[in-house]
Design a protein around this motif. Structure first.
Motif, short mmCIF file in Angstrom:
data_model
loop_
_atom_site.label_atom_id
_atom_site.label_comp_id
_atom_site.label_asym_id
_atom_site.label_seq_id
_atom_site.Cartn_x
_atom_site.Cartn_y
_atom_site.Cartn_z
N GLY A 143 6.59 151.53 -22.14
CA GLY A 143 5.50 152.12 -22.96
C GLY A 143 4.74 150.71 -23.64
N ARG A 144 3.43 150.83 -23.67
CA ARG A 144 2.65 149.63 -24.42
C ARG A 144 1.46 150.56 -25.07
NH1 ARG A 144 1.61 145.41 -19.56
NH2 ARG A 144 0.95 144.14 -21.27
N PRO A 145 1.68 151.11 -26.00
CA PRO A 145 0.53 151.79 -26.55
C PRO A 145 -0.38 151.09 -27.23
CG PRO A 145 2.72 152.14 -27.81
CD PRO A 145 3.09 151.57 -26.44
N GLN A 146 0.03 149.94 -27.84
CA GLN A 146 -0.66 149.17 -28.67
C GLN A 146 -1.49 148.13 -27.64
OE1 GLN A 146 -0.95 149.94 -31.73
NE2 GLN A 146 0.85 151.17 -31.35
N GLU A 147 -1.44 148.14 -26.53
CA GLU A 147 -2.19 147.21 -25.53
C GLU A 147 -2.93 148.08 -24.45
OE1 GLU A 147 0.74 143.88 -23.94
OE2 GLU A 147 2.04 145.13 -25.07
N MET A 148 -4.32 148.02 -24.91
CA MET A 148 -5.23 148.89 -24.13
C MET A 148 -5.47 148.05 -22.63
SD MET A 148 -9.29 150.23 -24.88
CE MET A 148 -8.53 150.84 -26.53
N VAL A 192 -16.63 150.39 -24.16
CA VAL A 192 -18.06 149.73 -24.23
C VAL A 192 -18.94 150.51 -23.61
CG1 VAL A 192 -19.29 147.63 -23.53
CG2 VAL A 192 -16.79 147.47 -24.28
N MET A 193 -18.60 151.18 -22.42
CA MET A 193 -19.60 151.98 -21.75
C MET A 193 -19.98 153.15 -22.73
SD MET A 193 -20.59 150.35 -19.26
CE MET A 193 -21.41 151.79 -18.37
N GLY A 194 -18.96 153.80 -23.20
CA GLY A 194 -19.07 154.96 -24.20
C GLY A 194 -20.12 154.54 -25.51
N TRP A 195 -20.01 153.25 -25.97
CA TRP A 195 -20.69 152.73 -27.00
C TRP A 195 -22.10 152.66 -26.51
CZ3 TRP A 195 -23.03 147.80 -27.55
CH2 TRP A 195 -23.61 147.53 -29.00
N ILE A 196 -22.24 152.25 -25.31
CA ILE A 196 -23.85 151.88 -24.85
C ILE A 196 -24.09 153.35 -24.36
CG2 ILE A 196 -24.93 150.93 -22.78
CD1 ILE A 196 -22.93 148.52 -22.72
N TYR A 197 -23.55 154.17 -23.44
CA TYR A 197 -23.86 155.60 -23.09
C TYR A 197 -23.20 156.44 -23.51
CZ TYR A 197 -26.55 152.34 -19.72
OH TYR A 197 -27.30 151.29 -19.31
N PRO A 198 -23.04 156.85 -24.68
CA PRO A 198 -22.20 158.01 -25.19
C PRO A 198 -22.17 159.34 -24.69
CG PRO A 198 -24.13 157.64 -26.64
CD PRO A 198 -24.00 156.35 -25.66
N ALA A 199 -23.50 159.61 -24.21
CA ALA A 199 -23.44 160.98 -23.60
C ALA A 199 -22.56 160.99 -22.28
CB ALA A 199 -24.91 161.35 -23.22
N ALA A 200 -22.66 159.81 -21.56
CA ALA A 200 -21.90 159.94 -20.28
C ALA A 200 -20.57 159.66 -20.35
CB ALA A 200 -22.51 159.12 -19.29
N PHE A 201 -20.16 158.34 -21.06
CA PHE A 201 -18.93 157.79 -21.28
C PHE A 201 -18.11 158.08 -22.60
CE2 PHE A 201 -21.19 155.67 -17.94
CZ PHE A 201 -20.26 155.68 -17.19
N GLY A 202 -18.96 158.61 -23.55
CA GLY A 202 -18.04 158.85 -24.75
C GLY A 202 -16.84 159.38 -24.65
N THR A 203 -15.83 158.78 -25.26
CA THR A 203 -14.55 159.25 -25.19
C THR A 203 -13.55 158.37 -26.26
OG1 THR A 203 -12.48 159.76 -24.24
CG2 THR A 203 -13.30 157.87 -23.46
N GLU A 204 -12.65 159.17 -26.67
CA GLU A 204 -11.64 158.40 -27.41
C GLU A 204 -10.64 157.71 -26.77
OE1 GLU A 204 -11.22 158.52 -30.72
OE2 GLU A 204 -12.78 159.84 -31.12
N PRO A 205 -10.33 156.42 -27.07
CA PRO A 205 -9.26 155.76 -26.41
C PRO A 205 -8.02 156.26 -26.12
CG PRO A 205 -9.31 154.91 -28.70
CD PRO A 205 -10.30 156.13 -28.58
N PRO A 206 -7.34 155.93 -25.07
CA PRO A 206 -6.06 156.71 -24.63
C PRO A 206 -5.21 156.60 -25.58
CG PRO A 206 -6.50 154.56 -23.45
CD PRO A 206 -7.58 154.75 -24.19
N PHE A 207 -4.26 157.63 -25.85
CA PHE A 207 -3.41 157.71 -26.81
C PHE A 207 -1.97 157.01 -26.59
CE2 PHE A 207 -2.57 161.56 -24.40
CZ PHE A 207 -1.41 161.59 -24.51
N ASP A 208 -1.82 156.64 -25.16
CA ASP A 208 -0.65 155.79 -24.83
C ASP A 208 -0.86 155.31 -23.42
OD1 ASP A 208 1.90 154.99 -24.84
OD2 ASP A 208 2.81 156.85 -24.42
N ARG A 209 -0.14 153.93 -23.21
CA ARG A 209 -0.34 153.37 -22.03
C ARG A 209 0.94 153.14 -21.37
NH1 ARG A 209 -1.78 147.38 -21.14
NH2 ARG A 209 -1.00 147.02 -18.97
N HIS A 210 1.32 153.25 -20.27
CA HIS A 210 2.62 153.04 -19.74
C HIS A 210 2.48 151.88 -18.24
CE1 HIS A 210 5.33 156.40 -20.93
NE2 HIS A 210 5.01 155.66 -22.17
N ASP A 211 3.41 151.13 -18.17
CA ASP A 211 3.54 150.23 -17.04
C ASP A 211 4.71 150.74 -16.32
OD1 ASP A 211 1.24 149.09 -17.98
OD2 ASP A 211 1.97 147.12 -17.55
N TRP A 212 4.80 151.48 -14.85
CA TRP A 212 5.71 151.79 -14.19
C TRP A 212 5.87 150.79 -12.79
CZ3 TRP A 212 6.34 158.01 -13.78
CH2 TRP A 212 6.29 158.52 -14.90
#
Length: 314
Positions: free
Chosen positions: A209-214, A223-243
């Motif tokens: 698990g690498r939750p602190q590494e986006m 970045v796209m969500g900041w530029i085009y919030p209507a199309a790409f606005g989303t919260e960042p992922p709450f977790d990230r894994h490498d399998w």
């Protein structure tokens, strides 16, 4: 989420990721030529004569008296196969008032060693691990539900990986023959999972698990969500894994790294939580081609009207 979990962050994303799946120290004294040396005849007699080339030569300490201790890695206490604590206790925690089950549920994910499948932690192990990680305010009554979600997301992630392997473990040529028919057609023409008569079943070697590494992709979406919030606005992922997955073709074994981003979505109409998994191979020259084939094949299939033509000829 493997053996890993992260604090969920409330999110109501407008953007859904691709391929969503619901669910030293030296004791040497300064030499006499040094400005900071305190003259002492008794001590100076024991020290070497300064070199004529330097008024303050380096005098190494006695190797037998000098010890260097390297700090232990922060990962040294973890199991290298899953980066979890090697001793997941089943004992009841101090001040624990709720009885938690100790039974472990087997997964459908084969181990890379070939010794059966991976097992999920029991609710008691999950609770103990959370406490050891510093989450001392964890509600013990919610741990069983956490384990259920944890296991569900793992199974969903593995199903996505198996689908990638079904397409590309036989090579890029065979992979394109599937991808050029679009995502829906490729999925409809095969049972979910790898057919062991054609493709060896992939195996999970290890994960972390690498939750602190986006991931770069997740960062780009932000970045796209900041530029085009209507199309790409989303919260960042709450977790990230490498399998790290074992791919076997013609008796040759190869390790493929997959990256998984975990997103929270709005609750469904029944109030149940919804999650989106963005599962894809990590970018290497070959895996980059695989990703472009799968994405590009689906876009071309739909944009060229192939779906309509196939329907007309059916």
């Amino acid at each position: 989420m493997g053996w890993f979990w992260a604090d969920p962050q409330p999110a109501t994303p407008a953007f859904k990721p691709n391929n969503p799946h619901h669910q030293s120290i030296s004791n040497a004294s300064p030499p006499p030529g040094c400005p900071m040396h305190d003259p002492n005849a008794a001590i100076a007699a024991k020290l070497p004569t300064p070199s004529p080339e330097s008024a303050c030569p380096y005098t190494p300490g006695d190797p037998s008296k000098t010890t260097e201790t390297k700090p232990a890695s922060k990962y040294s206490k973890y199991n290298p196969l899953n980066y979890m604590f090697s001793d997941l206790s089943q004992d009841r925690a101090d001040n624990q008032t709720v009885v938690l089950p100790t039974e472990r549920e087997p997964s459908t994910i084969p181990k890379g060693s070939g010794e059966g499948n991976w097992e999920y932690p029991s609710p008691q192990q999950m609770y103990n691990a959370l406490l050891r990680k510093g989450y001392t305010d964890t509600d013990a009554t919610a741990v069983e539900s956490m384990v259920s979600v944890h296991n569900f997301l793992n199974e969903g992630a593995w199903a996505e990986i198996v689908e990638w392997e079904r397409r590309f473990s036989g090579g890029l040529g065979k992979g394109w023959q599937m991808c050029k028919r679009g995502e829906s057609a490729s999925m409809a023409s095969a049972d979910i999972g790898a057919n062991e008569d054609v493709v060896a079943q992939p195996k999970l070697i290890r994960f972390m698990g690498r939750p602190q590494e986006m991931t770069p992709k997740a960062a780009m979406i932000q970045v796209m969500g900041w530029i085009y919030p209507a199309a790409f606005g989303t919260e960042p992922p709450f977790d990230r894994h490498d399998w790290f997955v074992q791919r076997e073709v013609g008796g040759q074994k190869k390790e493929i790294r997959y990256v998984i981003d975990y997103y929270s979505g709005p609750d469904d109409p029944n109030g149940e939580p919804v999650f989106y998994l963005d599962v894809r191979p990590a970018v290497t020259p070959t895996q980059a081609v695989e990703r472009m084939m799968r994405w590009g094949g689906d876009v071309w299939y739909r944009a060229s009207g192939a779906a309509v033509r196939e329907k007309q000829h059916s």
